[in-house]
Design a protein around this motif. Structure first.
Motif, short mmCIF file in Angstrom:
data_model
loop_
_atom_site.label_atom_id
_atom_site.label_comp_id
_atom_site.label_asym_id
_atom_site.label_seq_id
_atom_site.Cartn_x
_atom_site.Cartn_y
_atom_site.Cartn_z
N TRP A 162 16.93 -12.48 41.50
CA TRP A 162 15.44 -13.02 41.19
C TRP A 162 14.87 -13.31 42.49
CZ3 TRP A 162 15.22 -16.59 36.17
CH2 TRP A 162 15.68 -15.62 35.25
N ARG A 163 15.77 -13.55 43.65
CA ARG A 163 15.01 -14.35 44.79
C ARG A 163 13.84 -13.49 45.34
NH1 ARG A 163 17.69 -18.04 47.76
NH2 ARG A 163 19.29 -17.70 46.07
N GLN A 164 14.09 -12.11 45.48
CA GLN A 164 13.20 -11.22 45.88
C GLN A 164 12.05 -11.08 44.93
OE1 GLN A 164 12.01 -8.05 45.55
NE2 GLN A 164 10.98 -7.93 47.67
N PRO A 165 11.93 -10.91 43.90
CA PRO A 165 10.84 -10.74 42.95
C PRO A 165 10.12 -12.40 43.04
CG PRO A 165 12.62 -10.26 41.71
CD PRO A 165 13.13 -10.50 43.09
N LEU A 166 10.97 -13.28 43.01
CA LEU A 166 10.37 -14.76 42.92
C LEU A 166 9.32 -14.84 44.21
CD1 LEU A 166 12.93 -17.01 41.52
CD2 LEU A 166 10.83 -16.58 40.41
N SER A 167 9.93 -14.45 45.57
CA SER A 167 9.11 -14.76 46.60
C SER A 167 7.92 -13.78 46.59
CB SER A 167 10.09 -14.68 47.86
OG SER A 167 10.57 -13.41 47.97
N ALA A 168 8.28 -12.42 46.00
CA ALA A 168 6.88 -11.44 46.38
C ALA A 168 5.93 -12.04 45.42
CB ALA A 168 7.32 -10.28 45.45
N ILE A 169 6.18 -12.68 44.09
CA ILE A 169 5.25 -13.39 43.33
C ILE A 169 4.77 -14.37 43.99
CG2 ILE A 169 4.62 -14.49 41.02
CD1 ILE A 169 6.97 -13.02 39.91
N SER A 170 5.25 -15.32 44.77
CA SER A 170 4.72 -16.37 45.42
C SER A 170 3.69 -15.78 46.68
CB SER A 170 6.01 -16.86 46.07
OG SER A 170 5.81 -18.09 46.54
N SER A 171 4.22 -14.78 47.33
CA SER A 171 3.21 -14.35 48.27
C SER A 171 2.11 -13.75 47.55
CB SER A 171 3.82 -13.55 49.27
OG SER A 171 4.43 -12.40 48.69
N ILE A 172 2.02 -13.19 46.48
CA ILE A 172 0.99 -12.55 45.84
C ILE A 172 -0.21 -13.69 45.43
CG2 ILE A 172 0.04 -11.38 43.73
CD1 ILE A 172 2.87 -9.74 43.87
N ILE A 173 0.73 -14.70 44.99
CA ILE A 173 -0.37 -15.81 44.54
C ILE A 173 -0.95 -16.53 45.86
CG2 ILE A 173 -0.25 -18.45 43.72
CD1 ILE A 173 0.29 -16.35 41.64
N ALA A 174 -0.24 -16.47 46.97
CA ALA A 174 -1.00 -17.03 48.37
C ALA A 174 -1.93 -16.28 48.49
CB ALA A 174 0.24 -17.08 49.29
N LYS A 175 -1.66 -14.89 48.42
CA LYS A 175 -3.03 -14.12 48.88
C LYS A 175 -4.33 -14.52 47.97
CE LYS A 175 -0.45 -9.90 49.92
NZ LYS A 175 -0.34 -8.72 49.72
N LEU A 176 -3.87 -14.32 46.81
CA LEU A 176 -5.04 -14.72 45.62
C LEU A 176 -5.66 -15.84 46.06
CD1 LEU A 176 -3.63 -13.30 42.34
CD2 LEU A 176 -5.20 -12.26 43.65
N LYS A 177 -4.97 -16.82 46.29
CA LYS A 177 -5.67 -18.21 46.46
C LYS A 177 -6.49 -18.01 47.65
CE LYS A 177 -3.89 -22.76 47.80
NZ LYS A 177 -4.23 -23.76 46.98
#
Ligand SMILES: Nc1ncnc2c1ncn2[C@@H]1O[C@H](COP(=O)(O)OP(=O)(O)OP(=O)(O)O)[C@@H](O)[C@H]1O
Ligand SMILES: [Mg+2]
Length: 348
Positions: free
Chosen positions: A139-154
């Motif tokens: 889960w670590r990798q997908p969780l951090s991927a989601i996190s960086s997508i969110i950061a970009k969207l923000k």
């Protein structure tokens, strides 16, 4: 047998660790003290003269156990109080002073069983730890991927002129918080299942906070409030995960009791008391307390009132064993106000 010969036989029987019966033509001629203890009889006379098969009841299925490289039949014994006792027995012909007898020796298996199932419970915990570790890893990798997508969207939303996108800003922050929380949870659980190898220099309050965090969602969903003493504690050398395990066991019991007794404002308080020799953790609830008739039994292995929930009755027993073995400590319980209070003493 002459009486002096009879006394010799009796003395030898009484020297055995195993329970033993001397049988002639199917009837019990003598028994030893160990057997009385196992079956909870007070005097030998209660057994002597009875048919041996009245006391030794073969298990329904024929089971043979290997013990010290020999095969023994497993039987079930019936104690005076009706308890069924798993045991293995060995029957041997014996000639004593010219007369033929059978000598039956019996090994009580209860303690072995108890150790077996504690081991089983512990090995299941270890297996669970490995699985959590795998989930954490995947889960670590997908969780951090989601996190960086969110950061970009923000960033995009902040740069854009669209009002609608700007409104989403709080949502992005929330998603991020949830993600952080998920990673933290999985790390907490993973660390918990890691074996404690060495004592660490820790603040007991921090350890308790970790345990509380781990079951926080359950507490929230059942509207149970928890109050943690804020007093400053000195750090001590201790085993972290084992203490977490103890606290979680106690909190889970409280949650069960609050639910079972339908308590509306479920509340748990955790307080500390320190002396120069030990730290005492006092965990009290308002779940109605423990019935007077059973309160002295709750630390016994397999004692559970949660039959429909499939309670194993090992929770508090494990707490006691861990505290005594690893913490040089103790655990006690008392009813107080409208609930139960558990006192955990850890030697410093
Ligand atoms: N806080 C409490 N309030 C009321 N009763 C309790 C409390 N804690 C423990 N008990 C009683 O003590 C018994 C033994 O607890 P223990 O944790 O050893 O086993 P269990 O909870 O029944 O089963 P398991 O822990 O394996 O799920 C419980 O079945 C319950 O009757
Ligand atoms: Mg329990």
């Amino acid at each position: 047998m002459n009486s002096y010969e009879y006394n010799d036989t009796e003395r030898i029987l009484d020297a055995l660790i195993e329970g033993a019966l001397l049988v002639k033509n199917g009837f019990i001629v003598n028994v030893n003290n160990s057997l009385l203890q196992i079956l909870e009889y007070k005097t030998k006379d209660e057994l002597i003269g009875n048919l041996a098969t009245g006391v030794l009841i073969p298990s329904t299925t024929e089971k043979f156990l290997e013990f010290n490289k020999h095969l023994f039949q497993e039987v079930t014994l019936v104690a005076t109080n009706g308890d069924l006792i798993p045991a293995i027995l060995k029957i041997q012909d014996i000639n004593l002073y010219g007369q033929d007898y059978k000598i039956v020796t019996i090994l009580d298996l209860r303690e072995f069983r108890e150790k077996d199932s504690l081991l089983y419970k512990q090995s299941r915990l270890a297996a669970m730890g490995e699985m959590i570790s795998m989930i954490a890893h995947q889960w670590r990798q997908p969780l951090s991927a989601i996190s960086s997508i969110i950061a970009k969207l923000k960033i995009k939303s902040l740069k854009s002129n669209s009002k609608e996108l700007k409104i989403l800003d709080d949502d992005f922050d929330n998603i991020n918080n949830y993600l952080q929380y998920m990673s933290k949870t999985i790390d907490d659980f993973r660390n918990f299942f890691k074996e404690d190898k060495q004592k660490e220099y820790l603040d007991i309050k921090d350890i308790i906070k970790i345990a509380v965090d781990m079951i926080e969602p359950t507490l929230k969903s059942k509207k149970i409030t928890i109050e943690l003493d804020n007093q400053k504690l000195d750090k001590i050398f201790t085993f972290k995960n084992e203490l977490i395990q103890i606290i979680i066991n106690l909190l889970n019991n409280t949650i069960d009791a609050i639910e079972e007794n339908d308590i509306k404002n479920g509340h748990i308080s955790i307080k500390f008391k320190t002396t120069k020799d030990y730290i005492r953790i006092i965990i009290c609830d308002n779940a109605g307390g423990i019935n007077k008739e059973i309160i002295h039994k709750v630390f016994e292995p397999y004692f559970s009132t949660k039959h429909e929930k499939n309670g194993t009755g090992l929770g508090l027993h494990m707490c006691k064993v861990i505290l005594e073995k690893h913490f040089n400590g103790s655990i006690n319980v008392k009813n107080q106000n409208n609930g139960a209070c558990f006192y955990i003493d850890i030697k410093i």
